[in-house]
Design a protein around this motif. Sequence first.
Motif, PDB file in Angstrom:
ATOM      1  N   ASN A 155       0.932  -1.224   0.070  1.00 24.10           N
ATOM      2  CA  ASN A 155      -0.112   0.154   0.049  1.00 24.10           C
ATOM      3  C   ASN A 155       0.880   1.277   0.095  1.00 24.10           C
ATOM      4  O   ASN A 155       0.456   2.499  -0.479  1.00 24.10           O
ATOM      5  CB  ASN A 155      -0.809  -0.166   1.052  1.00 24.10           C
ATOM      6  N   SER A 156       2.116   1.031   0.663  1.00 21.71           N
ATOM      7  CA  SER A 156       2.907   2.405   0.767  1.00 21.71           C
ATOM      8  C   SER A 156       3.301   2.568  -0.755  1.00 21.71           C
ATOM      9  O   SER A 156       3.381   3.998  -1.146  1.00 21.71           O
ATOM     10  CB  SER A 156       4.084   2.161   1.659  1.00 21.71           C
ATOM     11  N   LYS A 157       3.486   1.615  -1.555  1.00 22.58           N
ATOM     12  CA  LYS A 157       3.965   2.002  -3.018  1.00 22.58           C
ATOM     13  C   LYS A 157       2.673   2.516  -3.769  1.00 22.58           C
ATOM     14  O   LYS A 157       2.813   3.480  -4.507  1.00 22.58           O
ATOM     15  CB  LYS A 157       4.592   0.730  -3.494  1.00 22.58           C
ATOM     16  N   LEU A 158       1.588   1.793  -3.705  1.00 22.92           N
ATOM     17  CA  LEU A 158       0.435   2.240  -4.250  1.00 22.92           C
ATOM     18  C   LEU A 158      -0.153   3.693  -3.899  1.00 22.92           C
ATOM     19  O   LEU A 158      -0.416   4.447  -4.857  1.00 22.92           O
ATOM     20  CB  LEU A 158      -0.678   1.323  -4.192  1.00 22.92           C
ATOM     21  N   TRP A 159      -0.124   4.187  -2.892  1.00 23.27           N
ATOM     22  CA  TRP A 159      -0.308   5.546  -2.317  1.00 23.27           C
ATOM     23  C   TRP A 159       0.718   6.541  -2.969  1.00 23.27           C
ATOM     24  O   TRP A 159       0.312   7.635  -3.322  1.00 23.27           O
ATOM     25  CB  TRP A 159      -0.413   5.522  -0.947  1.00 23.27           C
ATOM     26  N   LEU A 160       1.888   5.846  -3.173  1.00 29.14           N
ATOM     27  CA  LEU A 160       2.719   7.080  -3.467  1.00 29.14           C
ATOM     28  C   LEU A 160       2.633   7.161  -5.203  1.00 29.14           C
ATOM     29  O   LEU A 160       3.191   8.328  -5.307  1.00 29.14           O
ATOM     30  CB  LEU A 160       4.276   6.465  -3.304  1.00 29.14           C
ATOM     31  N   GLU A 161       2.193   6.252  -5.829  1.00 30.30           N
ATOM     32  CA  GLU A 161       1.876   6.209  -7.174  1.00 30.30           C
ATOM     33  C   GLU A 161       0.781   6.976  -7.607  1.00 30.30           C
ATOM     34  O   GLU A 161       0.549   7.538  -8.877  1.00 30.30           O
ATOM     35  CB  GLU A 161       1.775   4.996  -7.800  1.00 30.30           C
ATOM     36  N   GLY A 162       0.040   7.724  -6.577  1.00 33.02           N
ATOM     37  CA  GLY A 162      -0.920   8.629  -7.042  1.00 33.02           C
ATOM     38  C   GLY A 162      -2.418   8.112  -6.686  1.00 33.02           C
ATOM     39  O   GLY A 162      -2.875   6.912  -6.657  1.00 33.02           O
ATOM     40  N   SER A 163      -3.595   8.592  -7.386  1.00 27.73           N
ATOM     41  CA  SER A 163      -4.768   8.536  -7.225  1.00 27.73           C
ATOM     42  C   SER A 163      -5.209   7.198  -8.077  1.00 27.73           C
ATOM     43  O   SER A 163      -6.249   6.531  -7.476  1.00 27.73           O
ATOM     44  CB  SER A 163      -5.775   9.688  -7.386  1.00 27.73           C
ATOM     45  N   SER A 164      -4.742   7.269  -8.964  1.00 28.48           N
ATOM     46  CA  SER A 164      -5.067   6.032 -10.081  1.00 28.48           C
ATOM     47  C   SER A 164      -4.742   4.657  -9.378  1.00 28.48           C
ATOM     48  O   SER A 164      -5.331   3.539  -9.587  1.00 28.48           O
ATOM     49  CB  SER A 164      -4.270   5.947 -11.403  1.00 28.48           C
ATOM     50  N   TYR A 165      -3.816   4.521  -8.395  1.00 24.91           N
ATOM     51  CA  TYR A 165      -3.287   3.339  -7.695  1.00 24.91           C
ATOM     52  C   TYR A 165      -3.988   3.381  -6.394  1.00 24.91           C
ATOM     53  O   TYR A 165      -3.934   2.392  -5.774  1.00 24.91           O
ATOM     54  CB  TYR A 165      -2.034   3.352  -7.570  1.00 24.91           C
ATOM     55  N   SER A 166      -4.526   4.391  -5.670  1.00 23.36           N
ATOM     56  CA  SER A 166      -5.304   4.532  -4.478  1.00 23.36           C
ATOM     57  C   SER A 166      -6.331   3.558  -4.449  1.00 23.36           C
ATOM     58  O   SER A 166      -6.536   2.754  -3.371  1.00 23.36           O
ATOM     59  CB  SER A 166      -5.602   5.974  -4.145  1.00 23.36           C
ATOM     60  N   VAL A 167      -7.229   3.501  -5.487  1.00 22.21           N
ATOM     61  CA  VAL A 167      -8.282   2.618  -5.549  1.00 22.21           C
ATOM     62  C   VAL A 167      -7.909   1.240  -5.445  1.00 22.21           C
ATOM     63  O   VAL A 167      -8.323   0.345  -4.492  1.00 22.21           O
ATOM     64  CB  VAL A 167      -9.100   2.678  -6.683  1.00 22.21           C
ATOM     65  N   ALA A 169      -4.959   0.183  -3.876  1.00 17.43           N
ATOM     66  CA  ALA A 169      -4.535   0.069  -2.367  1.00 17.43           C
ATOM     67  C   ALA A 169      -5.930  -0.241  -1.560  1.00 17.43           C
ATOM     68  O   ALA A 169      -5.948  -0.953  -0.462  1.00 17.43           O
ATOM     69  CB  ALA A 169      -3.914   1.490  -1.915  1.00 17.43           C
ATOM     70  N   VAL A 170      -7.184   0.537  -1.577  1.00 14.62           N
ATOM     71  CA  VAL A 170      -8.110   0.074  -0.923  1.00 14.62           C
ATOM     72  C   VAL A 170      -8.618  -1.100  -1.194  1.00 14.62           C
ATOM     73  O   VAL A 170      -9.020  -1.937  -0.146  1.00 14.62           O
ATOM     74  CB  VAL A 170      -9.167   1.230  -1.143  1.00 14.62           C
ATOM     75  N   GLY A 171      -8.572  -1.615  -2.585  1.00 12.91           N
ATOM     76  CA  GLY A 171      -8.995  -3.038  -2.776  1.00 12.91           C
ATOM     77  C   GLY A 171      -8.196  -4.042  -2.093  1.00 12.91           C
ATOM     78  O   GLY A 171      -8.615  -5.147  -1.629  1.00 12.91           O
ATOM     79  N   CYS A 172      -6.623  -3.715  -2.002  1.00 11.95           N
ATOM     80  CA  CYS A 172      -5.832  -4.686  -1.237  1.00 11.95           C
ATOM     81  C   CYS A 172      -6.282  -4.849   0.101  1.00 11.95           C
ATOM     82  O   CYS A 172      -6.258  -6.000   0.570  1.00 11.95           O
ATOM     83  CB  CYS A 172      -4.382  -4.171  -1.637  1.00 11.95           C
ATOM     84  N   THR A 173      -6.483  -3.704   0.675  1.00  8.30           N
ATOM     85  CA  THR A 173      -6.849  -3.667   2.299  1.00  8.30           C
ATOM     86  C   THR A 173      -8.149  -4.340   2.473  1.00  8.30           C
ATOM     87  O   THR A 173      -8.230  -5.224   3.421  1.00  8.30           O
ATOM     88  CB  THR A 173      -6.974  -2.216   2.708  1.00  8.30           C
ATOM     89  N   LEU A 174      -9.192  -4.257   1.535  1.00 10.55           N
ATOM     90  CA  LEU A 174     -10.328  -5.025   1.861  1.00 10.55           C
ATOM     91  C   LEU A 174     -10.318  -6.406   1.557  1.00 10.55           C
ATOM     92  O   LEU A 174     -10.597  -7.460   2.342  1.00 10.55           O
ATOM     93  CB  LEU A 174     -11.561  -4.538   0.676  1.00 10.55           C
ATOM     94  N   TYR A 175      -9.239  -6.830   0.691  1.00 12.63           N
ATOM     95  CA  TYR A 175      -9.051  -8.309   0.477  1.00 12.63           C
ATOM     96  C   TYR A 175      -8.580  -8.911   1.434  1.00 12.63           C
ATOM     97  O   TYR A 175      -8.879 -10.375   1.916  1.00 12.63           O
ATOM     98  CB  TYR A 175      -8.016  -8.347  -0.707  1.00 12.63           C
ATOM     99  N   VAL A 176      -7.424  -8.198   2.188  1.00  9.10           N
ATOM    100  CA  VAL A 176      -6.550  -8.689   3.290  1.00  9.10           C
ATOM    101  C   VAL A 176      -7.579  -8.927   4.718  1.00  9.10           C
ATOM    102  O   VAL A 176      -7.572  -9.896   5.127  1.00  9.10           O
ATOM    103  CB  VAL A 176      -5.392  -7.794   3.698  1.00  9.10           C
ATOM    104  N   ILE A 177      -8.537  -7.904   4.771  1.00  7.20           N
ATOM    105  CA  ILE A 177      -9.572  -7.762   5.794  1.00  7.20           C
ATOM    106  C   ILE A 177     -10.480  -9.032   5.459  1.00  7.20           C
ATOM    107  O   ILE A 177     -10.528 -10.133   6.682  1.00  7.20           O
ATOM    108  CB  ILE A 177     -10.330  -6.678   5.874  1.00  7.20           C
TER     109      ILE A 177
END
Length: 593
Positions: A155-167, A169-177
């Motif tokens: 997620n740290s890499k995805l957030w750094l890449e900008g808004s196009s990758y933020s979504v 990052a959110v998906g990865c977080t939900l997947y892990v939850i």
Amino acid sequence: MNDGLTTHGLDEDIRVEQVRLVFTNMKNSLYLGIALALVLLAALYSAHNPLPLLTWFSLVALGRVTCVSYAMLALRRGVSATNAPRLIRAMCVIKAFEGFAWGSLTWIVMGQGSLSEQLLTMAALAGVSGNAVSLLAPVFPLYASMQLVQLGVINSKLWLEGSSYSVLAVGCTLYVIGQIGQALMVQRESRESIGLRFENRDLLKRLQVESSRTEQALIEAEQANLAKSRFLAAASHDLRQPVHAQELFLEVLARSQLSQAQHKVLSSARAASQASAQMLNTLLDFSRIEAGVIEPQRRVFQLQPLLCALENELGSQADAKHIVYRSRETHLAVESDPSLLELILRNLISNAIRYTHQGGLLVACRKRGQSVSIEVFDTGIGIEPAQQTDVFREFQQLGNPERDRLKGLGLGLAISQGLAQSLGHALGLQSRPGRGSVFRIQVPCATGLLSSDAFVAASPATLHTGRLRGLHVLVIEDDASVRQGMLQLLEGWGCVCRGGEDIDDALRLVTDWPVELLISDYRLREHQTGGLVVQRVREAINAQVPALIITGDTAPERLREARDIDVPLLHKPVSPLQLYRVLSDMVGTPAGH
């Protein structure tokens, strides 16, 4: 407190098993993890990023090898409740390092590689995350340490890449939850499964302990039963000797000149002797059943003569108690052993008379299909339902706590049950306390020709002197009183007798004496037997001299041994009438009146 300690101990055992399970699975996953890393290295390798990818691959391989090596070392040294927390903490550090190594791939590919390379990277990391659920979930801290570190790096890499990758990052977080929920469920199921295995193990141990106790109790019961049988046999043998001698001496005394008063005393003495003999014969019947030496001799015969004989024999007992004895006349015929059936019915009728104090009893027969039901009704005290099975056990009596000998030994129904089983006849009971009882025995209907001599009622006989006069009889008996009584009785019948106590005496006495009949006790001193006496005497005189074995031994093994000897066998105490009839038959002289 004990329950708490037990639960705590079970929790520790389950945790140890969970660690063993996860570490074993790690040991088997070494090659799979490195193979996946090699596939990704080959797919993503290019001229502009060789060093970062090789560094990443080295980190993944190092983490995998370290994880598997530590797991193997822990399993080899052993996992216990004491070292399990330390092993989990160390492995959490290793799994966090692995999570960091796998997650760092996004820093090489995401935002720099092509779309297909980025998709391959995310799909591979999703697969690694999914595999971690099945591999690490039983020990949830191991899964959490790897997954959370890996998610943080991604997620740290995805957030750094900008808004196009933020979504993403959110998906990865939900997947892990979602995977965390699944991992917790797997952990719970593994705990329940292991707990159930422990419960089954403990149950099996308890069953083994109980089985061992039951087996030991059975052995002890069998030993107690054997000891009881040996005691009864020894007591029966020792009691039979003097009673047998007493019968012989009383018969000799009866043939002498006595006054009227002396005859009256003699009659009382003989009645007492016969009562003792009847009790001992009851023990013998029980021992014969236990030894399995009863061989029914089935034949077809009319029931009425048997019923008449029993009424004539036992009716006086009912008259003495002022109760009614009736037997209903029948024309039915059955197929059975008349002697054994007579003994069964005698026990049932005697039992009915003993426990009936007013009213009476009725013996009746009725045809039921292909069998005849012989029924003994009484108006006695009745039997409680809870006791109706117990009355067929040996030495069980109702209403006789003081063990009054006039009420018998408590073996009559046990003997009847055993004889009925030997004959294949069903013996049943119906009873109402205070109203009376009915015993029924089912006997097959007659299907063959009637035997005219199938049943002969027992009746007293008068012995005629001189029937055995001049017969040379050798008596071998190690009990001096019994031997003396036998010699006096036989000499009173006109026999020419000699007596001894063992094989040596027997061989010495027949050296120059023409023995015509041999009577021997079965169990002699120094482990000699009557069968051996008969064999050695016959060999010495080179002739098959008629022989008779008389024994007071009722031990089951002795009964089986005696049965196997091809010589007539009588059991002490032997009545003079019975002895006279047997001897008369053996020498071919009629034993009539």
